[in-house]
Write a protein that holds these residues in place. Structure first.
Motif, PDB file in Angstrom:
ATOM      1  N   TYR A 161     -60.704  80.932  58.711  1.00  0.00           N
ATOM      2  CA  TYR A 161     -59.508  80.695  58.414  1.00  0.00           C
ATOM      3  C   TYR A 161     -58.610  81.787  57.942  1.00  0.00           C
ATOM      4  O   TYR A 161     -58.961  82.457  57.140  1.00  0.00           O
ATOM      5  CB  TYR A 161     -59.678  79.318  57.454  1.00  0.00           C
ATOM      6  CG  TYR A 161     -59.942  78.152  57.998  1.00  0.00           C
ATOM      7  CD1 TYR A 161     -59.453  76.937  58.702  1.00  0.00           C
ATOM      8  CD2 TYR A 161     -61.378  77.889  58.027  1.00  0.00           C
ATOM      9  CE1 TYR A 161     -59.956  76.077  59.159  1.00  0.00           C
ATOM     10  CE2 TYR A 161     -62.167  76.635  58.405  1.00  0.00           C
ATOM     11  CZ  TYR A 161     -61.349  75.823  59.155  1.00  0.00           C
ATOM     12  OH  TYR A 161     -61.772  74.730  59.687  1.00  0.00           O
ATOM     13  N   GLU A 193     -62.259  77.200  69.387  1.00  0.00           N
ATOM     14  CA  GLU A 193     -62.612  75.841  69.986  1.00  0.00           C
ATOM     15  C   GLU A 193     -62.440  75.998  71.625  1.00  0.00           C
ATOM     16  O   GLU A 193     -61.558  76.649  71.796  1.00  0.00           O
ATOM     17  CB  GLU A 193     -61.981  74.786  69.265  1.00  0.00           C
ATOM     18  CG  GLU A 193     -62.329  74.667  67.995  1.00  0.00           C
ATOM     19  CD  GLU A 193     -63.711  73.853  67.648  1.00  0.00           C
ATOM     20  OE1 GLU A 193     -64.104  73.245  68.457  1.00  0.00           O
ATOM     21  OE2 GLU A 193     -64.385  74.039  66.598  1.00  0.00           O
ATOM     22  N   GLN A 229     -57.633  67.932  61.425  1.00  0.00           N
ATOM     23  CA  GLN A 229     -58.819  67.073  60.881  1.00  0.00           C
ATOM     24  C   GLN A 229     -59.984  67.870  60.456  1.00  0.00           C
ATOM     25  O   GLN A 229     -60.310  67.780  59.355  1.00  0.00           O
ATOM     26  CB  GLN A 229     -59.213  66.261  62.077  1.00  0.00           C
ATOM     27  CG  GLN A 229     -58.182  65.091  62.479  1.00  0.00           C
ATOM     28  CD  GLN A 229     -57.695  64.234  61.071  1.00  0.00           C
ATOM     29  OE1 GLN A 229     -58.463  63.861  60.139  1.00  0.00           O
ATOM     30  NE2 GLN A 229     -56.344  64.345  60.948  1.00  0.00           N
ATOM     31  N   ARG A 230     -60.166  69.022  61.118  1.00  0.00           N
ATOM     32  CA  ARG A 230     -61.286  70.027  60.770  1.00  0.00           C
ATOM     33  C   ARG A 230     -60.958  70.596  59.521  1.00  0.00           C
ATOM     34  O   ARG A 230     -61.680  70.897  58.431  1.00  0.00           O
ATOM     35  CB  ARG A 230     -61.720  70.913  61.762  1.00  0.00           C
ATOM     36  CG  ARG A 230     -62.102  70.300  63.050  1.00  0.00           C
ATOM     37  CD  ARG A 230     -63.030  71.200  63.984  1.00  0.00           C
ATOM     38  NE  ARG A 230     -62.100  72.158  64.547  1.00  0.00           N
ATOM     39  CZ  ARG A 230     -61.208  71.964  65.641  1.00  0.00           C
ATOM     40  NH1 ARG A 230     -61.307  71.024  66.428  1.00  0.00           N
ATOM     41  NH2 ARG A 230     -60.374  73.069  66.145  1.00  0.00           N
ATOM     42  N   GLU A 242     -56.767  67.698  66.305  1.00  0.00           N
ATOM     43  CA  GLU A 242     -58.201  67.834  66.065  1.00  0.00           C
ATOM     44  C   GLU A 242     -58.246  68.631  65.103  1.00  0.00           C
ATOM     45  O   GLU A 242     -59.255  68.970  64.194  1.00  0.00           O
ATOM     46  CB  GLU A 242     -58.884  68.013  67.142  1.00  0.00           C
ATOM     47  CG  GLU A 242     -59.149  66.961  68.177  1.00  0.00           C
ATOM     48  CD  GLU A 242     -59.676  65.884  67.384  1.00  0.00           C
ATOM     49  OE1 GLU A 242     -60.677  65.815  66.895  1.00  0.00           O
ATOM     50  OE2 GLU A 242     -58.938  64.581  67.447  1.00  0.00           O
ATOM     51  N   LEU A 243     -57.665  69.979  65.318  1.00  0.00           N
ATOM     52  CA  LEU A 243     -57.729  70.978  64.230  1.00  0.00           C
ATOM     53  C   LEU A 243     -57.286  70.735  62.774  1.00  0.00           C
ATOM     54  O   LEU A 243     -58.052  71.104  61.840  1.00  0.00           O
ATOM     55  CB  LEU A 243     -56.836  72.288  64.726  1.00  0.00           C
ATOM     56  CG  LEU A 243     -56.856  73.804  63.858  1.00  0.00           C
ATOM     57  CD1 LEU A 243     -58.154  74.270  63.719  1.00  0.00           C
ATOM     58  CD2 LEU A 243     -56.028  74.758  64.365  1.00  0.00           C
ATOM     59  N   SER A 277     -61.118  68.295  56.658  1.00  0.00           N
ATOM     60  CA  SER A 277     -62.638  68.210  55.973  1.00  0.00           C
ATOM     61  C   SER A 277     -63.227  69.542  55.263  1.00  0.00           C
ATOM     62  O   SER A 277     -63.806  69.455  54.248  1.00  0.00           O
ATOM     63  CB  SER A 277     -63.693  67.951  57.148  1.00  0.00           C
ATOM     64  OG  SER A 277     -63.330  66.686  57.971  1.00  0.00           O
ATOM     65  N   TYR A 278     -62.845  70.697  55.932  1.00  0.00           N
ATOM     66  CA  TYR A 278     -63.170  71.899  55.043  1.00  0.00           C
ATOM     67  C   TYR A 278     -62.618  72.197  54.025  1.00  0.00           C
ATOM     68  O   TYR A 278     -63.223  72.569  52.797  1.00  0.00           O
ATOM     69  CB  TYR A 278     -62.717  73.087  56.278  1.00  0.00           C
ATOM     70  CG  TYR A 278     -62.972  74.571  55.542  1.00  0.00           C
ATOM     71  CD1 TYR A 278     -61.962  75.283  54.964  1.00  0.00           C
ATOM     72  CD2 TYR A 278     -64.245  74.984  55.903  1.00  0.00           C
ATOM     73  CE1 TYR A 278     -62.313  76.419  54.346  1.00  0.00           C
ATOM     74  CE2 TYR A 278     -64.407  76.289  55.196  1.00  0.00           C
ATOM     75  CZ  TYR A 278     -63.482  77.110  54.433  1.00  0.00           C
ATOM     76  OH  TYR A 278     -63.930  78.111  53.862  1.00  0.00           O
TER      77      TYR A 278
END
Length: 442
Positions: free
Chosen positions: A112, A30, A66-67, A63-64, A70-71
């Motif tokens: 990841y 990112e 949150q991503r 922010e990471l 979702s993942y």
């Protein structure tokens, strides 16, 4: 008589870390955030002080997370039998736990880090629901001994926090549950015994207290585990550097040990004398002493398998243990009382600096418990087993554990050295020719 060096660096250098099976370590790329400049100055200060992060790192990590959430939701829906949890590591790396190598490869391809787990998140949640249903069906006087239940996603297990009481220890926990870990909370409530116990204060000096002109020459340490020889002689196991003769071996008679009278120190009760102490190279790196208790010491309560627990309650010692990396530990000491942590290294060597400026090389296990000046010699437990006694720490000079934790947070936190009880017993018996053992509950 305290360990003043930066112990954390030595501990990390010699630690055997718990295994983590990671197929990928890189987080999704990112671009760096530039929003940190817009945060209020007070928030920037708090981020730096409490988290050790820059404002940009703070925003990017938020922010990471949150991503990752979702993942993880999508992965769980697509692969409910193999998804086992997710988290942001202390290093900021997002990790996804899975139960099969095929899913691990899929997650790794998505960028990841992965960790292999035994059971899925769904399986753990089902087991937790079964456990909670079982608890609801218990009589109130039994269910009240269970503090909490939770899922430890990082270790892929259910954790049940049980009061360290006769009822708590006797709970017949369901055996059908997967990955169950029981944590005893020593002294989770109950009466306080006024008799002396491991972790309580003792004072000592090279000469009797009533002959001391300088109060600064009085040493303050903590009682460790009560012990007994095969012939019935009672002992308490404490730290070797607490014996004044370690700094003045030609002092003559064995140094006396007292339970302090805080109103008039000269009237303190003598409970025994140092029968044997050893530390450093002469004792294979150990740091321990055996206090030979007199009748007054026995009457004071030091003939019991007892250690001072949380809130002043009593922990009954049920056996001995050896240090294992990752094992939970709690220590009892006269200054910082009862604090807990984990074993972070099974073996660590560090110099223990004496009051006269000399040092002795001490070898023990490293723990993350907060330990302050005066805690030396205090009992270290793993569960309700005797694990070791406190030798030194990187926080000995701090006025409180709260301040020690704040000051040392950026360096990895508080760290202490404990001397393994089983090695102490072996060395002491070889030196004294006696069969001394830690007192344990029958």
């Amino acid at each position: 008589m305290r360990l003043r060096l930066a112990l954390r660096a030595a501990i990390l250098a010699s630690a055997t870390l718990l295994p983590v099976t990671a197929i990928a370590q890189a987080a999704p790329d990112e671009p760096p955030s530039t929003q940190g400049q817009q945060l209020p100055a007070e928030l920037v200060d708090a981020i730096s002080r409490d988290l050790g992060l820059t404002p940009e790192q703070y925003l990017d990590r938020a922010e990471l997370a949150q991503r990752l959430g979702s993942y993880a939701d999508g992965l769980r829906q697509a692969r409910p039998d193999t998804y086992a949890g997710s988290w942001i590591g202390h290093d900021g790396v997002p990790v996804v736990a899975v139960t099969t190598t095929e899913t691990a490869q899929h997650v790794a391809n998505d960028g990841y880090a992965t960790k292999m787990a035994a059971v899925s998140a769904n399986h753990l949640e089902d087991s937790l629901a079964q456990l909670n249903q079982w608890i609801l069906g218990l009589p109130r006087d039994v269910s009240s001994q269970i503090n909490s239940t939770s899922i430890d996603v990082m270790d892929n297990q259910i954790v049940i926090d049980v009061v360290n009481s006769p009822i708590g220890r006797a709970l017949n926990l369901p055996t059908l549950l997967a990955q169950l870990k029981v944590v005893l909370s020593p002294g989770g409530g109950g009466p306080v015994d006024a008799r002396a116990e491991g972790g309580d204060t003792y004072v000592t000096s090279a000469v009797p207290l009533d002959k001391i002109d300088d109060p600064a020459s009085i040493g303050v340490c903590s009682l460790g585990f009560n012990a007994v020889a095969s012939g019935g002689q009672a002992y308490n196991i404490s730290a070797g550097h607490c014996d004044p003769q370690q700094e003045n071996p030609n002092a003559g008679a064995a140094s006396p040990v007292y339970l302090p009278d805080y109103g008039d120190v000269a009237r303190s009760r003598q409970i025994g004398t140092f029968a044997h102490s050893a530390m450093g190279e002469q004792a294979r790196g150990l740091d321990y002493s055996l206090i030979k208790l007199n009748d007054e010491g026995v009457r004071a309560g030091l003939d019991r398998p007892a250690v001072r627990g949380a809130n002043g309650t009593t922990v009954t010692i049920t056996g001995t243990a050896r240090p294992v990396v990752g094992a939970p530990i709690c220590k009892s000491g006269q200054t910082s009382t009862f604090t807990c942590g984990i074993v972070v290294a099974e073996s660590v060597d560090a110099p223990l600096f004496m009051a006269d400026g000399t040092s002795r090389l001490v070898r023990g296990f490293a723990g993350s418990t907060c330990t302050l000046s005066g805690d030396s010699g205090g009992a270290i437990l793993s569960g309700t087993r005797a694990l070791g006694i406190t030798s030194g720490s990187n926080s000995g000079g701090a006025p409180s554990c709260t301040e020690a934790n704040l000051v040392l947070a950026l360096d990895g936190g508080t760290a202490s050295i404990g001397i393994p009880i089983e090695k102490i017993i072996a060395d002491a018996n070889a030196a004294l020719g006696q069969n001394v053992s830690v007192r344990t509950a029958p």
